[in-house]
Enzyme design. Structure first.
Site, mmCIF file in Angstrom:
data_model
loop_
_atom_site.group_PDB
_atom_site.id
_atom_site.type_symbol
_atom_site.label_atom_id
_atom_site.label_comp_id
_atom_site.label_asym_id
_atom_site.label_seq_id
_atom_site.Cartn_x
_atom_site.Cartn_y
_atom_site.Cartn_z
ATOM 1 N N LYS A 111 30.161 66.384 121.970
ATOM 2 C CA LYS A 111 30.400 67.755 121.517
ATOM 3 C C LYS A 111 29.117 68.519 121.198
ATOM 4 C CE LYS A 111 35.058 66.911 119.744
ATOM 5 N NZ LYS A 111 35.966 66.930 118.568
ATOM 6 N N LYS A 192 40.976 62.958 129.371
ATOM 7 C CA LYS A 192 42.166 62.955 128.528
ATOM 8 C C LYS A 192 42.768 64.358 128.455
ATOM 9 C CE LYS A 192 43.635 61.739 123.817
ATOM 10 N NZ LYS A 192 43.185 61.265 122.494
ATOM 11 N N LYS A 195 44.159 69.600 123.983
ATOM 12 C CA LYS A 195 44.529 70.959 123.592
ATOM 13 C C LYS A 195 43.311 71.874 123.496
ATOM 14 C CE LYS A 195 45.171 69.414 118.743
ATOM 15 N NZ LYS A 195 43.832 69.080 118.468
#
Length: 328
Positions: A111, A192, A195
């Site tokens: 990230k 994966k 959302k």
């Protein structure tokens, strides 16, 4: 009863991957374990959140827990920020963690890569996660493959505290279902379903209307060839769709493969879409009822009051062992 704890962030819309990989297991576990399920809103703010959206999504995630079958009479459902012991124990564990341990966290590296600046909250996120788990001395923690590293750090911090200050924390074990723990993206079988993916076509949101679900599945990436065969190494996209089918239709992978032998992807994807729609329609109706009634606020209040008794007792004991002067 053994105790189970898990949580989901209220950032973005919950997906079919969240449902299959986590929430369905929550519903099963509440029958055999003492379960604490939380909306981890303190974790959500490790990246910027718009305040109104954070409030809405926190309520939405909690309502989806209940709509999916979690019974507040059997399991405690609460918002992380409603129990202040999470933040306080999180800080105590931050002082016990080492920079090198946190720098090795794969999620932090993923990230932060390519960014000019990274918030400190994202860096110390694993110590708050450790506090979430250890506050309740959970025996089992349902985690996906991407969270196993964080759970290992949690175990290390619990052992470090116990060795330094005396026995306090249960060493938790991961609970990883054998099938369906990791549902992949509709546009890339190597990633994966998330959302937080900026491409809405990559995931099925639990509140997507039926026509949107049908369109997303019809456009889902498929492997070369036309055989419906479960082989994650050679055919990751089709294998992922088969996993979704198995969970939504309650069929085995072998049954699905036999059903579509020689038919190609068209018929398979069309019927898969109908199974997903049928699976989600009752959940969506229940969700609308819950949000309309406003009952979720009472459920969250009750859940926070119930778990606070456990959390506050654990925090007080840990602080006493560390040498804090406690109010009498």
């Amino acid at each position: 009863m053994k105790r189970v704890l898990s949580g989901i962030q209220p950032s973005g819309q919950l997906t079919l991957g969240n449902y299959i990989g986590a929430i369905q297991n929550f519903v099963k576990l509440q029958e055999t374990h003492e379960c604490f399920f939380m909306v981890v809103d303190l974790h959500a703010i490790t990246v910027p959140q718009e305040p109104a959206a954070l409030r809405e999504q926190t309520e939405a995630v909690a309502a989806l827990f209940i709509a999916a079958g979690i019974d507040p009479a059997k399991a405690s459902v609460f918002a992380q920020s409603h129990v202040s012991a999470h933040a306080e124990l999180g800080w105590l564990f931050t002082t016990l963690a080492y920079m090198g341990e946190l720098e090795r966290m794969t999620q932090f590296k993923d990230k932060s890569t390519g960014k000019d600046s990274v918030g400190a909250g994202l860096f110390v996120y694993p110590t708050l996660m450790a506090a979430d788990i250890l506050l309740y001395n959970a025996d089992l923690v349902p985690v996906g493959d991407d969270q196993k590293q964080h759970l290992e750090l949690t175990r290390d911090l619990a052992q470090r505290f116990n060795q330094r200050f005396g026995d306090q924390f249960t060493i938790p074990e991961p609970y990883i279902p054998k099938v369906g723990a990791r549902i992949m993206s509709l546009d890339d079988g190597s990633k994966k379903m998330s959302k937080s993916n900026p491409n809405p076509a990559s995931y099925i949101a639990l509140l997507d209307p039926p026509d949107v679900i049908r369109k997303k599945i019809s456009r889902a990436t498929t492997d070369s060839g036309r055989d419906v065969i479960f082989n994650p190494a050679e055919k990751p996209e089709v294998s992922n769709l088969m996993s979704i089918y198995a969970h939504c239709a309650d069929m085995t992978l072998e049954e699905i493969q036999a059903r579509y032998e020689g038919q190609g992807y068209g018929a398979f994807k069309k019927e898969l879409a109908e199974h997903v729609v049928a699976k989600l329609e009752p959940l969506q109706r229940r969700y609308a009822d819950i949000r309309g009634s406003g009952e979720i606020h009472a459920i969250l209040k009750q859940g926070a009051e119930r778990v606070s008794e456990v959390a506050n007792a654990t925090l007080r004991s840990a602080k006493e062992k560390m040498g804090f002067l406690l109010p009498r």
